[in-house]
Scaffold this motif. Structure first.
Motif, mmCIF file in Angstrom:
data_model
loop_
_atom_site.group_PDB
_atom_site.id
_atom_site.type_symbol
_atom_site.label_atom_id
_atom_site.label_comp_id
_atom_site.label_asym_id
_atom_site.label_seq_id
_atom_site.Cartn_x
_atom_site.Cartn_y
_atom_site.Cartn_z
ATOM 1 N N LEU A 19 0.844 -1.337 -0.121
ATOM 2 C CA LEU A 19 -0.112 -0.012 0.105
ATOM 3 C C LEU A 19 0.843 1.076 -0.157
ATOM 4 O O LEU A 19 1.785 1.316 0.868
ATOM 5 C CB LEU A 19 -0.835 0.106 1.177
ATOM 6 C CG LEU A 19 -1.814 1.188 1.250
ATOM 7 C CD1 LEU A 19 -2.767 1.640 0.385
ATOM 8 C CD2 LEU A 19 -2.606 1.137 2.937
ATOM 9 N N CYS A 20 0.550 2.163 -0.881
ATOM 10 C CA CYS A 20 1.614 3.246 -1.138
ATOM 11 C C CYS A 20 0.608 4.572 -1.532
ATOM 12 O O CYS A 20 -0.429 4.465 -1.981
ATOM 13 C CB CYS A 20 2.701 2.952 -1.882
ATOM 14 S SG CYS A 20 2.384 2.200 -3.397
ATOM 15 N N ASP A 21 1.547 5.639 -1.696
ATOM 16 C CA ASP A 21 0.921 6.749 -2.175
ATOM 17 C C ASP A 21 -0.477 7.129 -1.684
ATOM 18 O O ASP A 21 -1.327 7.667 -2.284
ATOM 19 C CB ASP A 21 0.882 6.783 -3.627
ATOM 20 C CG ASP A 21 2.004 6.867 -4.140
ATOM 21 O OD1 ASP A 21 3.137 7.189 -3.654
ATOM 22 O OD2 ASP A 21 2.358 6.570 -5.469
ATOM 23 N N VAL A 22 -0.615 6.990 -0.243
ATOM 24 C CA VAL A 22 -2.156 7.472 0.336
ATOM 25 C C VAL A 22 -1.911 8.830 0.598
ATOM 26 O O VAL A 22 -1.158 9.324 1.227
ATOM 27 C CB VAL A 22 -2.125 6.633 1.642
ATOM 28 C CG1 VAL A 22 -3.587 6.854 2.267
ATOM 29 C CG2 VAL A 22 -2.222 5.013 1.376
ATOM 30 N N TYR A 23 -3.124 9.589 0.047
ATOM 31 C CA TYR A 23 -2.912 11.044 0.147
ATOM 32 C C TYR A 23 -4.465 11.561 0.140
ATOM 33 O O TYR A 23 -5.340 10.879 -0.587
ATOM 34 C CB TYR A 23 -2.523 11.611 -1.160
ATOM 35 C CG TYR A 23 -2.367 13.195 -0.765
ATOM 36 C CD1 TYR A 23 -1.250 13.645 -0.379
ATOM 37 C CD2 TYR A 23 -3.465 13.895 -1.300
ATOM 38 C CE1 TYR A 23 -0.986 15.143 -0.029
ATOM 39 C CE2 TYR A 23 -3.323 15.517 -1.117
ATOM 40 C CZ TYR A 23 -2.064 15.957 -0.562
ATOM 41 O OH TYR A 23 -2.008 17.287 -0.598
ATOM 42 N N VAL A 24 -4.769 12.391 1.162
ATOM 43 C CA VAL A 24 -6.094 13.113 1.495
ATOM 44 C C VAL A 24 -5.969 14.546 1.331
ATOM 45 O O VAL A 24 -5.015 15.094 1.983
ATOM 46 C CB VAL A 24 -6.706 12.780 2.838
ATOM 47 C CG1 VAL A 24 -8.230 13.375 2.882
ATOM 48 C CG2 VAL A 24 -6.875 11.070 3.090
ATOM 49 N N GLU A 25 -6.547 15.144 0.453
ATOM 50 C CA GLU A 25 -6.423 16.830 0.238
ATOM 51 C C GLU A 25 -6.441 17.201 1.724
ATOM 52 O O GLU A 25 -7.434 16.838 2.324
ATOM 53 C CB GLU A 25 -7.083 17.321 -0.884
ATOM 54 C CG GLU A 25 -8.573 17.222 -0.760
ATOM 55 C CD GLU A 25 -9.245 18.019 -1.998
ATOM 56 O OE1 GLU A 25 -8.698 18.472 -2.804
ATOM 57 O OE2 GLU A 25 -10.579 17.893 -1.652
ATOM 58 N N PRO A 26 -6.026 18.410 1.856
ATOM 59 C CA PRO A 26 -6.141 19.094 3.351
ATOM 60 C C PRO A 26 -7.406 19.405 3.484
ATOM 61 O O PRO A 26 -7.845 19.259 4.671
ATOM 62 C CB PRO A 26 -5.215 20.170 3.044
ATOM 63 C CG PRO A 26 -4.212 19.770 1.868
ATOM 64 C CD PRO A 26 -4.918 19.033 1.021
ATOM 65 N N ALA A 27 -8.260 19.868 2.472
ATOM 66 C CA ALA A 27 -9.754 20.250 2.816
ATOM 67 C C ALA A 27 -10.502 19.012 3.338
ATOM 68 O O ALA A 27 -11.604 19.340 4.154
ATOM 69 C CB ALA A 27 -10.380 20.924 1.743
ATOM 70 N N ALA A 28 -10.326 17.962 2.960
ATOM 71 C CA ALA A 28 -10.789 16.702 3.273
ATOM 72 C C ALA A 28 -10.222 15.921 4.628
ATOM 73 O O ALA A 28 -11.003 14.907 5.113
ATOM 74 C CB ALA A 28 -10.951 15.634 2.252
ATOM 75 N N ARG A 29 -9.284 16.422 5.117
ATOM 76 C CA ARG A 29 -8.702 15.838 6.249
ATOM 77 C C ARG A 29 -9.432 15.951 7.480
ATOM 78 O O ARG A 29 -10.013 16.946 7.687
ATOM 79 C CB ARG A 29 -7.181 16.335 6.444
ATOM 80 C CG ARG A 29 -6.134 15.841 5.528
ATOM 81 C CD ARG A 29 -4.940 16.265 5.554
ATOM 82 N NE ARG A 29 -4.265 15.968 3.956
ATOM 83 C CZ ARG A 29 -2.992 16.560 4.011
ATOM 84 N NH1 ARG A 29 -2.522 17.462 4.855
ATOM 85 N NH2 ARG A 29 -2.441 16.278 2.887
ATOM 86 N N GLY A 30 -9.253 15.094 8.620
ATOM 87 C CA GLY A 30 -10.076 15.092 9.789
ATOM 88 C C GLY A 30 -11.229 14.590 9.861
ATOM 89 O O GLY A 30 -11.855 14.694 10.985
ATOM 90 N N ALA A 31 -11.842 14.282 8.998
ATOM 91 C CA ALA A 31 -13.122 13.391 9.025
ATOM 92 C C ALA A 31 -13.249 12.000 8.729
ATOM 93 O O ALA A 31 -14.508 11.577 8.783
ATOM 94 C CB ALA A 31 -14.328 14.272 8.062
ATOM 95 N N GLY A 32 -12.301 11.494 8.840
ATOM 96 C CA GLY A 32 -11.951 9.962 8.901
ATOM 97 C C GLY A 32 -12.061 9.374 7.259
ATOM 98 O O GLY A 32 -12.000 8.210 7.199
ATOM 99 N N LEU A 33 -11.738 10.232 6.299
ATOM 100 C CA LEU A 33 -11.611 9.896 4.971
ATOM 101 C C LEU A 33 -10.505 8.895 4.650
ATOM 102 O O LEU A 33 -10.564 7.978 3.968
ATOM 103 C CB LEU A 33 -11.858 10.887 4.035
ATOM 104 C CG LEU A 33 -11.737 10.564 2.525
ATOM 105 C CD1 LEU A 33 -13.049 9.761 2.162
ATOM 106 C CD2 LEU A 33 -11.725 11.869 1.656
ATOM 107 N N GLY A 34 -9.350 9.308 5.363
ATOM 108 C CA GLY A 34 -8.141 8.692 5.218
ATOM 109 C C GLY A 34 -8.158 7.262 5.631
ATOM 110 O O GLY A 34 -7.925 6.287 5.215
ATOM 111 N N THR A 35 -9.065 6.979 6.956
ATOM 112 C CA THR A 35 -9.315 5.901 7.458
ATOM 113 C C THR A 35 -10.176 5.082 6.650
ATOM 114 O O THR A 35 -9.949 3.769 6.511
ATOM 115 C CB THR A 35 -9.720 5.951 8.870
ATOM 116 O OG1 THR A 35 -8.883 6.725 9.484
ATOM 117 C CG2 THR A 35 -9.974 4.745 9.633
#
Length: 144
Positions: free
Chosen positions: A79-95
């Motif tokens: 698993l690599c290159d995991v990226y969440v744009e700054p405006a979408a961070r903090g709401a659990g999208l990465g998880t």
């Protein structure tokens, strides 16, 4: 076969036709420690040779996050290159994105799914990743 999973106001998809390759390259080549300066041609080759996951805002249709998996779908995945744009961070999208990757790979019965991170250990631990039992067993060939 593509898969789509709903998460709040986002949908996570494995459809390669939906990927915004320009946005992916811009994110990774300018805003990450691991891919800073990566050329567009190299990034496109990486996308072409991988299983890709995009997260899309259902209101605008715009891509908000990305993850890439290098795998044979039989024994191993990276698993690599995991990226969440700054405006979408903090709401659990990465998880949610990493959970979607985990769940998509689960039916294949892989022996290992690996990743490397400097700063997101908690995100991955919440999904079930853990440090290597014996990192001395692992080696790297770094031709840079």
């Amino acid at each position: 076969m593509t898969e789509t999973i709903a998460f709040g106001s986002y949908e996570i998809s494995t459809d390669p036709a939906r990927l915004d390759r320009t946005r992916i390259h811009q994110w990774l080549s300018t805003d990450t420690y691991w891919a800073r300066g990566r050329g567009r041609e190299k990034q496109d080759r990486a996308v072409d040779g991988s299983l890709n996951f995009g997260a899309y805002d259902t209101r605008s249709g715009e891509m908000a996050a990305y993850a890439r998996v290098v795998t044979d779908l039989a024994t191993f995945a990276w698993l690599c290159d995991v990226y969440v744009e700054p405006a979408a961070r903090g709401a659990g999208l990465g998880t949610a994105l990493v959970a979607a990757v985990r769940d998509h790979l689960a039916p294949h019965g892989l022996s290992r799914v690996m990743l490397a991170t400097e700063d997101a250990h908690g995100v991955y631990e919440n999904i079930g990743f853990r440090p290597l039992d014996d990192p001395r067993r692992w080696m790297i060939l770094d031709p840079r």
